[in-house]
Design a protein around this motif. Sequence first.
Motif, mmCIF file in Angstrom:
data_model
loop_
_atom_site.group_PDB
_atom_site.id
_atom_site.type_symbol
_atom_site.label_atom_id
_atom_site.label_comp_id
_atom_site.label_asym_id
_atom_site.label_seq_id
_atom_site.Cartn_x
_atom_site.Cartn_y
_atom_site.Cartn_z
ATOM 1 N N ASP A 169 0.807 -1.217 0.000
ATOM 2 C CA ASP A 169 0.000 0.000 0.000
ATOM 3 C C ASP A 169 0.846 1.276 0.000
ATOM 4 O O ASP A 169 0.662 2.143 -0.865
ATOM 5 C CB ASP A 169 -0.975 -0.012 1.183
ATOM 6 N N LYS B 53 1.350 4.001 -3.241
ATOM 7 C CA LYS B 53 1.091 5.445 -3.115
ATOM 8 C C LYS B 53 2.307 6.247 -3.550
ATOM 9 O O LYS B 53 2.182 7.283 -4.219
ATOM 10 C CB LYS B 53 0.718 5.776 -1.668
ATOM 11 N N SER C 226 2.519 6.411 -7.332
ATOM 12 C CA SER C 226 1.604 7.380 -7.941
ATOM 13 C C SER C 226 2.133 8.807 -7.802
ATOM 14 O O SER C 226 1.877 9.654 -8.670
ATOM 15 C CB SER C 226 0.206 7.262 -7.314
#
Length: 411
Positions: A264, A268, A271
């Motif tokens: 996770d 992130k 991105s």
Amino acid sequence: MTDRTSVIVYGAYDRHNYGDLLFAIILKRYLEANERFRVQVAATKKSNLSRYGALPTVPLKKALEATRSQPKTLLIVAGGECLTAQWESIIGYLAPQALYYPIKASPYLLGQKLFIRLSRALTSIPSDLPLVPGERDFPGLQVMYNSVGGNEISRKNPLINAAIARNLRDCSYISVRDMETSAELDRLGIKHNLVPDSAILISDMYPQGSVASEPGHIVFHISDHHAKRRIEAIAQQLTELSMTTGLKIALLTIGKAPGHSDDDPLDKLQSLLGERAYRVDSGHIEDIIRCIATSKLYCGTSLHGAITALAYAVPQIALLPKRVVKLSSFLETWVPKQSCGFAEVAEISLTATALIASFGDAQKAELQTVIEAMKNRVRNNLEHMIALHQQTASGDVTQAQKANDAVLAAQ
């Protein structure tokens, strides 16, 4: 051969955490070399993580049943931060993700003693601590600890602290991997040896070659727990680092088990970083090794990410060193200062840029010399455990004790 002696290698190999999976592979290959032993890889439950390059496991109860006819079977707790692992963590890792935090809270709701009794019944492991077996609880076994960790034992509640001390006093040999753990056992008055983490041997088992035309990359890793409220600041630092060095950032998944999942926060970061980064998220042991071994630098919160970098003479940065004590303590214990660094989030770019710039051929040659000395120490430790076991199994207990005392005195 069918007459080889069976050895049980025991640890947390039934969940996906890269470092734990390495220990079983290393010990199995080492002990089975030259057909000396047959290794049974045991954990709290049956598992098969072969899709990640790991070894299948059998429940410890099954391994004990299979070796019952042997006199004095050797059980090796093969590494990891096992001395302070409690049942709520181990049970939580094995449960579905949604149950991880409720299970972690269970000892506070049920009481520690009741939760321990339930965990022992559930796993058929007769120990108050899942990865700290003592010989009284396992009749017929000889228990040894191979380069294990256990920082902050003294901060555990009295029930757990007493169980750790009791079980460690009730075993045949202990080696620990860092000065912090060593200091904790000194406070408890427990004899032990200081030996590097055995994962340093992986570069012998998984040789890697770099391609001269490849510019290399920087490996970054952070666990979900340590990434909270830090993602944007980390992205800013990694952007600056990539711009300064001209290198892309490989965002590497090292753990996928509940409580160890890295996907996770790294997704992130991908991105936010865009083309300056790319994800390496298969979780396969060989992909992880390849990514780190061919890099210019490792920066992260994973101890075994750093040890993998060390094994291939890649410089390492311990991220959040005050919080990830097992990582910073290991590097401080074994690694030359010019080959590693320590950084809080705001220091990532500056520390990494300086380390890459200063790490030249001379520093690499010195580090390789250190690595070979560490590997020899690990091999000598494994051979010492084998010799102790063979002397005890043959009934020469006095000679075994003398050999053990000699190793401890030579620290």
